[in-house]
Design an enzyme around this catalytic site. Sequence first.
Site: not given
Length: 427
Positions: A57, A185, A225, A261, A263, A328-329, A393
């Site tokens: 994602k 998470h 994270g 995980e 990202g 959004f982030d 993102y």
Amino acid sequence: MLSVKDALKNQILSLDIDMCEPDAENAFFVANLDEVYNQHFRWKSLLPRIEPFYAVKCNPDPLLLRLLASLGTGFDCASKVEIQTILDIGVDPSKIIYANPCKQASFVRYAAEHNVKMMTFDNSDELYKIKRYFPDAQLVLRILTDDTMSLCKLGLKFGASLDSTEALLQTARKLDLNVIGVSFHVGSGCYDENAFIDAVHRARFVFDQASELGFNLHLLDVGGGFSHSRNCDGITFEKIAAILGPEIDSLFPPNVRVIAEPGRYYAAPAFTIATHIIARRTVLSNGDVQTLDMDTVLNDETQTRDDHSGYMYYINDGVYGAFNCILFDHQVVHPKVLFKKGIFTFDEILDEPVYNCSIWGPTCDSIDCISTVSSLPVLLPGDWLYFEEMGAYTICAASQFNGFKKSNIIYTATNPEVFAILYDAYF
């Protein structure tokens, strides 16, 4: 292949703004795939026990995914399309975790049809759904953690509290479902390494709880994270690894498989975006906006004036595009001068006065503001800015609102191993 600097320079110097075709001077990314490669081996060096499952994602760029697949990472997928994307590049289903605790029924069926067995849950309704559509799934119970020290607090939406985990495990036992592990998470953009320690202890509690109910858990998923920053003043990956690795070893025996995980850890540092200044307004000291004639703009006579307080710069990507990360982030972006008055200035400190300015995207919406307060030397329409660490993102959530196209990507790498991996992937 070229360095980031050379890729940026070649693209900009190839443009004739007065004569180029429409869209030729659009904003663009340079993706330095060496950074992805370097981040992977940084991970393997500092957290050798933990297998990275890249969070698709964050940035589903096809070359990025192919490089990570070639390096042997797993993948965290949150939808049918993400699963299909990863399977289509030849990744074995065992290297995928369907890490969305609340899934569409048809997507569960799709996972079953393609043997993607690992998937998360955090509620009893999900267990009944999985029992109906994929009873052979390998289930991972996602637990709630303290995410107050993160930019994006995912606990608002996902995670079973420790008060509810026993009941969920009992339901799974009643349904004869195979629970294999625990996930958590700490939140995206975590800025306190100790959040991971608290979460690992919560996971150990659930492991013991499951054992008492007859489960033999053997997977721990420590989520995402992870910081990509090398800034020693803030949280770094090194700080996280220094406490997380030993804590896992002390609480979980070697037979427990540990995955994560990440990202932004992989994607953020690899992408730089170059943006063209398409317009400028001068803000006077009394707050009025001054309209200048073209000769004044081109000669930049405002440098000698003392009656203005700053500038409003308009660039050709914004919060409806790659800079959606601001909305959004919760990201704060930092503009740097890339090209000024015909001179390429990448990675240079300009010995010029700076002025207060704001930076705006190209759409007609007033929320399309990239920075309300920045300090830059006087710039003109036609100059360029660049923003680093823009791979997380950003592209994935960009739209084409107002008819503005998504920014294209130029790929580069200087590491022969990276080039060879990508060459093999395509040819």
